[in-house]
Design a protein around this motif. Structure first.
Motif, PDB file in Angstrom:
ATOM      1  N   SER A  36      30.475 -31.316 143.411  1.00 19.26           N
ATOM      2  CA  SER A  36      29.130 -31.843 143.972  1.00 19.26           C
ATOM      3  C   SER A  36      28.430 -30.557 144.216  1.00 19.26           C
ATOM      4  N   ASP A  37      28.843 -29.353 144.843  1.00 18.54           N
ATOM      5  CA  ASP A  37      28.216 -28.544 144.847  1.00 18.54           C
ATOM      6  C   ASP A  37      27.666 -27.391 143.595  1.00 18.54           C
ATOM      7  N   ALA A  38      28.052 -28.061 143.017  1.00 17.79           N
ATOM      8  CA  ALA A  38      27.839 -27.622 141.876  1.00 17.79           C
ATOM      9  C   ALA A  38      26.367 -27.989 141.078  1.00 17.79           C
ATOM     10  N   ILE A  40      24.079 -29.401 143.247  1.00 22.64           N
ATOM     11  CA  ILE A  40      23.418 -29.411 143.762  1.00 22.64           C
ATOM     12  C   ILE A  40      22.293 -28.232 144.061  1.00 22.64           C
ATOM     13  N   ARG A  41      23.216 -27.441 143.525  1.00 21.84           N
ATOM     14  CA  ARG A  41      22.699 -26.206 143.884  1.00 21.84           C
ATOM     15  C   ARG A  41      22.377 -26.091 142.579  1.00 21.84           C
ATOM     16  N   LEU A  42      22.699 -26.911 141.323  1.00 25.96           N
ATOM     17  CA  LEU A  42      21.232 -26.162 139.265  1.00 25.96           C
ATOM     18  C   LEU A  42      20.453 -26.902 140.467  1.00 25.96           C
ATOM     19  N   ASP A  44      19.009 -27.969 143.273  1.00 24.89           N
ATOM     20  CA  ASP A  44      17.914 -26.998 144.360  1.00 24.89           C
ATOM     21  C   ASP A  44      17.347 -26.063 143.769  1.00 24.89           C
ATOM     22  N   GLU A  45      18.392 -25.387 142.949  1.00 21.46           N
ATOM     23  CA  GLU A  45      17.299 -23.713 142.416  1.00 21.46           C
ATOM     24  C   GLU A  45      16.636 -24.186 140.840  1.00 21.46           C
ATOM     25  N   THR A  46      17.179 -24.907 139.749  1.00 21.78           N
ATOM     26  CA  THR A  46      16.673 -24.914 138.494  1.00 21.78           C
ATOM     27  C   THR A  46      15.581 -26.208 138.154  1.00 21.78           C
ATOM     28  N   ASP A  59      22.140 -37.576 136.684  1.00 20.64           N
ATOM     29  CA  ASP A  59      23.568 -36.910 137.834  1.00 20.64           C
ATOM     30  C   ASP A  59      25.552 -37.387 137.277  1.00 20.64           C
ATOM     31  N   THR A  63      28.526 -36.307 143.211  1.00 21.09           N
ATOM     32  CA  THR A  63      27.899 -36.134 143.616  1.00 21.09           C
ATOM     33  C   THR A  63      27.592 -37.028 145.039  1.00 21.09           C
ATOM     34  N   GLU A  67      23.581 -36.180 149.838  1.00 24.17           N
ATOM     35  CA  GLU A  67      22.627 -34.582 148.956  1.00 24.17           C
ATOM     36  C   GLU A  67      22.253 -36.258 147.409  1.00 24.17           C
TER      37      GLU A  67
END
Length: 87
Positions: A36-38, A40-42, A44-46, A59, A63, A67
């Motif tokens: 899930s963290d991976a 979320i990071r993708l 939010d950042e990309t 997805d 997740t 979130e």
């Protein structure tokens, strides 16, 4: 692996040099990440910074529901859609 990418390109896929390039060019983005963290990071950042009207992000991971709801709203604010489709 380079040989897998070459095989996909030979079958008609278009190669991209990065996740950012995929997010900027693809109308439909499928993400299958190990946590899930991976994702979320993708997202939010990309994916969110590159999101545009009509784009669909799917997805395929698991997740967390809060979130997923937050990200779905953020994509909707940009005219894009997040589809939760865990495998």
């Amino acid at each position: 692996a380079p040989e897998r990418l070459a095989a996909a390109v030979a079958d008609g896929a278009t190669a991209a040099a990065s996740a950012t390039e995929v997010a900027e060019r693809a109308d439909v983005v499928l993400a299958s990440l190990p946590s899930s963290d991976a994702f979320i990071r993708l997202a939010d950042e990309t994916l969110l910074p590159a999101a545009r009207p009509g784009q669909i992000v799917i997805d395929l991971g698991t997740t967390t529901p809060p979130e997923t709801r937050r990200l779905a709203a953020a994509f909707a604010d940009r005219g894009a859609a997040l589809v939760d489709a865990p495998l």
